[in-house]
Design an enzyme around this catalytic site. Sequence first.
Site, PDB file in Angstrom:
ATOM      1  N   TYR A 284       0.834  -1.201   0.000  1.00 31.64           N
ATOM      2  CA  TYR A 284       0.000   0.000   0.000  1.00 31.64           C
ATOM      3  C   TYR A 284       0.871   1.255   0.000  1.00 31.64           C
ATOM      4  O   TYR A 284       0.464   2.298   0.492  1.00 31.64           O
ATOM      5  CB  TYR A 284      -0.921   0.000   1.221  1.00 31.64           C
ATOM      6  CG  TYR A 284      -2.201  -0.803   1.081  1.00 31.64           C
ATOM      7  CD1 TYR A 284      -2.370  -1.745   0.083  1.00 31.64           C
ATOM      8  CD2 TYR A 284      -3.249  -0.616   1.958  1.00 31.64           C
ATOM      9  CE1 TYR A 284      -3.543  -2.467  -0.034  1.00 31.64           C
ATOM     10  CE2 TYR A 284      -4.428  -1.333   1.854  1.00 31.64           C
ATOM     11  CZ  TYR A 284      -4.566  -2.256   0.855  1.00 31.64           C
ATOM     12  OH  TYR A 284      -5.737  -2.965   0.745  1.00 31.64           O
TER      13      TYR A 284
ATOM     14  N   HIS B 264     -15.340  -0.352  -5.890  1.00 29.02           N
ATOM     15  CA  HIS B 264     -14.122  -0.822  -6.535  1.00 29.02           C
ATOM     16  C   HIS B 264     -14.527  -1.442  -7.871  1.00 29.02           C
ATOM     17  O   HIS B 264     -15.033  -2.557  -7.913  1.00 29.02           O
ATOM     18  CB  HIS B 264     -13.409  -1.844  -5.651  1.00 29.02           C
ATOM     19  CG  HIS B 264     -12.817  -1.237  -4.416  1.00 29.02           C
ATOM     20  ND1 HIS B 264     -13.584  -0.789  -3.369  1.00 29.02           N
ATOM     21  CD2 HIS B 264     -11.524  -0.989  -4.091  1.00 29.02           C
ATOM     22  CE1 HIS B 264     -12.780  -0.292  -2.431  1.00 29.02           C
ATOM     23  NE2 HIS B 264     -11.535  -0.408  -2.845  1.00 29.02           N
TER      24      HIS B 264
ATOM     25  N   HIS C 155     -15.103   7.073  -4.351  1.00 25.21           N
ATOM     26  CA  HIS C 155     -15.243   7.291  -2.913  1.00 25.21           C
ATOM     27  C   HIS C 155     -16.189   8.463  -2.675  1.00 25.21           C
ATOM     28  O   HIS C 155     -16.163   9.437  -3.422  1.00 25.21           O
ATOM     29  CB  HIS C 155     -13.904   7.682  -2.283  1.00 25.21           C
ATOM     30  CG  HIS C 155     -12.800   6.700  -2.475  1.00 25.21           C
ATOM     31  ND1 HIS C 155     -12.075   6.619  -3.641  1.00 25.21           N
ATOM     32  CD2 HIS C 155     -12.279   5.775  -1.641  1.00 25.21           C
ATOM     33  CE1 HIS C 155     -11.150   5.681  -3.505  1.00 25.21           C
ATOM     34  NE2 HIS C 155     -11.258   5.153  -2.303  1.00 25.21           N
TER      35      HIS C 155
END
Length: 162
Positions: free
Chosen positions: A48, A83, A108
Amino acid sequence: MTRQAVPKPAYEDLVDCQSAMFEWAESFDSKDWDRLSACLAPTLFLDYSDIMGKKWDALPVEEFIGMASSPHFLGNARIKTQHFIGASKWTQPDEGQIVGFHQMRVAHQKYGDDELKQVLYHGHAHGKATTYYRNVGGQWKFAGLVPDVRWTEFDCDKIFEH
């Protein structure tokens, strides 16, 4: 110019990995942590670096679910996501592992109220994701993720601020 043959997974294995990927994405977006747990390998490789500046080589599934479901991440009831997975290609570097490469768009939205009526921020991330799958007891499980965010729109950087 000759291309080196890249090993490809069998069709049935690919379908199983697509199913695990679908379960991963849908469980993230619906905040269904039991569903997420069912599609994951016992440990996950996560890079990440692009989104959190962190990398794990073998993160236990319980810790991953704790992180994902945190109120500071996807567990925040005022944050909604989708997603969306686009075109994909697949390789199989060895018998027990399959790797997927996917176009991604992640939408988002963060709300200012529990009724989800006041939108504070919205932001979208565009790029690709490399996903890993491991055969665990004869079943393909989602085993890793490397997001590659190429660009974002709107206030993507403010979605997870607290």
